[in-house]
Scaffold this motif. Structure first.
Motif, mmCIF file in Angstrom:
data_model
loop_
_atom_site.group_PDB
_atom_site.id
_atom_site.type_symbol
_atom_site.label_atom_id
_atom_site.label_comp_id
_atom_site.label_asym_id
_atom_site.label_seq_id
_atom_site.Cartn_x
_atom_site.Cartn_y
_atom_site.Cartn_z
ATOM 1 N N VAL A 28 0.711 -1.124 0.099
ATOM 2 C CA VAL A 28 -0.039 -0.069 -0.184
ATOM 3 C C VAL A 28 0.813 1.275 -0.069
ATOM 4 C CG1 VAL A 28 -1.832 1.356 1.288
ATOM 5 C CG2 VAL A 28 -1.835 -1.117 1.097
ATOM 6 N N VAL A 29 0.601 2.336 -0.856
ATOM 7 C CA VAL A 29 1.313 3.509 -0.806
ATOM 8 C C VAL A 29 0.397 4.484 -0.018
ATOM 9 C CG1 VAL A 29 1.704 5.444 -2.607
ATOM 10 C CG2 VAL A 29 1.999 3.140 -3.075
ATOM 11 N N CYS A 30 1.303 5.211 0.686
ATOM 12 C CA CYS A 30 0.884 6.269 1.727
ATOM 13 C C CYS A 30 -0.107 7.447 0.965
ATOM 14 C CB CYS A 30 1.964 7.277 2.259
ATOM 15 S SG CYS A 30 1.397 8.654 3.308
ATOM 16 N N LYS A 31 -1.301 7.815 1.393
ATOM 17 C CA LYS A 31 -2.257 8.569 0.595
ATOM 18 C C LYS A 31 -1.643 10.176 0.800
ATOM 19 C CE LYS A 31 -6.566 6.014 1.013
ATOM 20 N NZ LYS A 31 -7.356 5.632 2.003
ATOM 21 N N ALA A 32 -0.916 10.383 1.849
ATOM 22 C CA ALA A 32 -0.474 11.656 2.202
ATOM 23 C C ALA A 32 0.639 11.929 1.035
ATOM 24 C CB ALA A 32 -0.081 11.833 3.743
ATOM 25 N N CYS A 33 1.768 11.256 0.977
ATOM 26 C CA CYS A 33 2.868 11.603 0.590
ATOM 27 C C CYS A 33 3.416 10.577 -0.731
ATOM 28 C CB CYS A 33 3.879 11.651 1.542
ATOM 29 S SG CYS A 33 4.431 10.031 2.093
ATOM 30 N N GLY A 34 2.943 9.316 -0.702
ATOM 31 C CA GLY A 34 3.144 8.382 -1.865
ATOM 32 C C GLY A 34 4.226 7.536 -1.730
ATOM 33 N N GLU A 35 4.693 7.555 -0.326
ATOM 34 C CA GLU A 35 5.759 6.560 0.028
ATOM 35 C C GLU A 35 5.055 4.975 0.118
ATOM 36 O OE1 GLU A 35 9.779 5.694 1.629
ATOM 37 O OE2 GLU A 35 8.975 7.384 0.513
ATOM 38 N N LYS A 36 5.978 3.968 -0.169
ATOM 39 C CA LYS A 36 5.322 2.699 0.372
ATOM 40 C C LYS A 36 5.404 2.675 1.662
ATOM 41 C CE LYS A 36 6.345 -1.994 -0.407
ATOM 42 N NZ LYS A 36 7.716 -2.779 -0.442
ATOM 43 N N MET A 37 4.274 2.073 2.071
ATOM 44 C CA MET A 37 3.997 1.885 3.595
ATOM 45 C C MET A 37 4.452 0.599 4.010
ATOM 46 S SD MET A 37 0.164 3.672 4.092
ATOM 47 C CE MET A 37 0.421 4.355 5.823
ATOM 48 N N ILE A 38 4.941 0.613 5.304
ATOM 49 C CA ILE A 38 5.324 -0.558 5.881
ATOM 50 C C ILE A 38 4.824 -1.321 6.814
ATOM 51 C CG2 ILE A 38 7.887 -0.185 5.254
ATOM 52 C CD1 ILE A 38 8.218 0.844 8.163
ATOM 53 N N ALA A 39 4.357 -2.837 6.880
ATOM 54 C CA ALA A 39 3.650 -3.364 7.841
ATOM 55 C C ALA A 39 4.303 -3.379 9.246
ATOM 56 C CB ALA A 39 3.408 -4.736 7.242
ATOM 57 N N ILE A 40 3.415 -3.119 10.107
ATOM 58 C CA ILE A 40 4.201 -3.176 11.586
ATOM 59 C C ILE A 40 3.726 -3.857 12.571
ATOM 60 C CG2 ILE A 40 4.755 -0.517 11.415
ATOM 61 C CD1 ILE A 40 2.209 0.017 13.199
ATOM 62 N N ASP A 41 2.815 -4.967 11.930
ATOM 63 C CA ASP A 41 2.209 -5.775 12.920
ATOM 64 C C ASP A 41 3.643 -6.590 13.544
ATOM 65 O OD1 ASP A 41 -0.743 -6.492 11.461
ATOM 66 O OD2 ASP A 41 0.984 -5.646 10.225
ATOM 67 N N GLY A 42 3.683 -6.610 15.071
ATOM 68 C CA GLY A 42 4.505 -7.392 15.563
ATOM 69 C C GLY A 42 5.986 -6.879 15.604
ATOM 70 N N SER A 43 5.986 -5.389 14.968
ATOM 71 C CA SER A 43 7.132 -4.783 15.325
ATOM 72 C C SER A 43 7.357 -4.058 16.344
ATOM 73 C CB SER A 43 7.232 -3.765 14.030
ATOM 74 O OG SER A 43 7.288 -4.254 12.653
ATOM 75 N N LEU A 44 8.720 -3.740 16.633
ATOM 76 C CA LEU A 44 8.867 -3.090 17.771
ATOM 77 C C LEU A 44 9.521 -1.618 17.448
ATOM 78 C CD1 LEU A 44 10.947 -5.851 19.842
ATOM 79 C CD2 LEU A 44 8.503 -5.250 19.946
ATOM 80 N N LEU A 45 9.259 -1.021 18.545
ATOM 81 C CA LEU A 45 9.776 0.811 18.483
ATOM 82 C C LEU A 45 10.852 1.145 19.513
ATOM 83 C CD1 LEU A 45 8.755 3.159 16.643
ATOM 84 C CD2 LEU A 45 7.884 3.984 18.615
ATOM 85 N N ALA A 46 11.957 1.480 18.926
ATOM 86 C CA ALA A 46 12.722 1.954 20.032
ATOM 87 C C ALA A 46 13.218 3.660 19.974
ATOM 88 C CB ALA A 46 14.085 1.343 19.868
ATOM 89 N N VAL A 47 13.446 3.934 20.950
ATOM 90 C CA VAL A 47 13.558 5.351 21.116
ATOM 91 C C VAL A 47 15.116 5.552 21.398
ATOM 92 C CG1 VAL A 47 13.144 7.645 22.307
ATOM 93 C CG2 VAL A 47 11.414 6.167 21.992
ATOM 94 N N VAL A 48 15.965 5.997 20.650
ATOM 95 C CA VAL A 48 17.326 6.107 20.759
ATOM 96 C C VAL A 48 17.676 7.535 20.524
ATOM 97 C CG1 VAL A 48 17.665 4.011 19.632
ATOM 98 C CG2 VAL A 48 17.984 5.812 18.080
#
Ligand SMILES: [Zn+2]
Length: 108
Positions: free
Chosen positions: A20-40
């Motif tokens: 899926v492509v982002c409606k706002a900017c056209g970038e290819k969106m990435i799936a985040i199911d099960g992904s982790l987020l780190a603040v560095v």
């Protein structure tokens, strides 16, 4: 349906695949199911220090992308087969956590 995130503008959506492509900017969106987020720290070596922590715990990263920067911090979305171990590291949580990425609260 998968939870998707635009790595460029942090727009979120739910779609059938990560093609899926982002409606706002056209970038290819990435799936985040099960992904982790780190603040560095947003400085040279900030990400390297974080990756060193993962290496110390013998955690293998299978995908990684910096998805945002604000107030001296960088937000890094990553995947690993060892999520439970990675979640022990301070600053790491599931990508759906509204506290870190407010927009993603929509998806919870
Ligand atoms: Zn976008």
């Amino acid at each position: 349906m998968r939870k998707l995130l635009c790595p460029a503008c942090c727009e979120v959506a739910i779609g059938p695949s990560d093609e899926v492509v982002c409606k706002a900017c056209g970038e290819k969106m990435i799936a985040i199911d099960g992904s982790l987020l780190a603040v560095v720290p947003d400085r040279p070596g900030g990400l390297a220090d974080f990756l060193a922590q993962l290496a110390e715990k013998k955690i293998n990263v299978t995908a990684l992308r910096v998805v945002g920067r604000c107030e001296g911090d960088a937000r890094v979305l990553f995947s690993t087969d060892q999520s439970d171990e990675a979640l022990q590291i301070p600053g790491v949580q599931y990508a759906t956590a509204g506290k870190i990425l407010p927009d993603l609260a929509v998806l919870e």
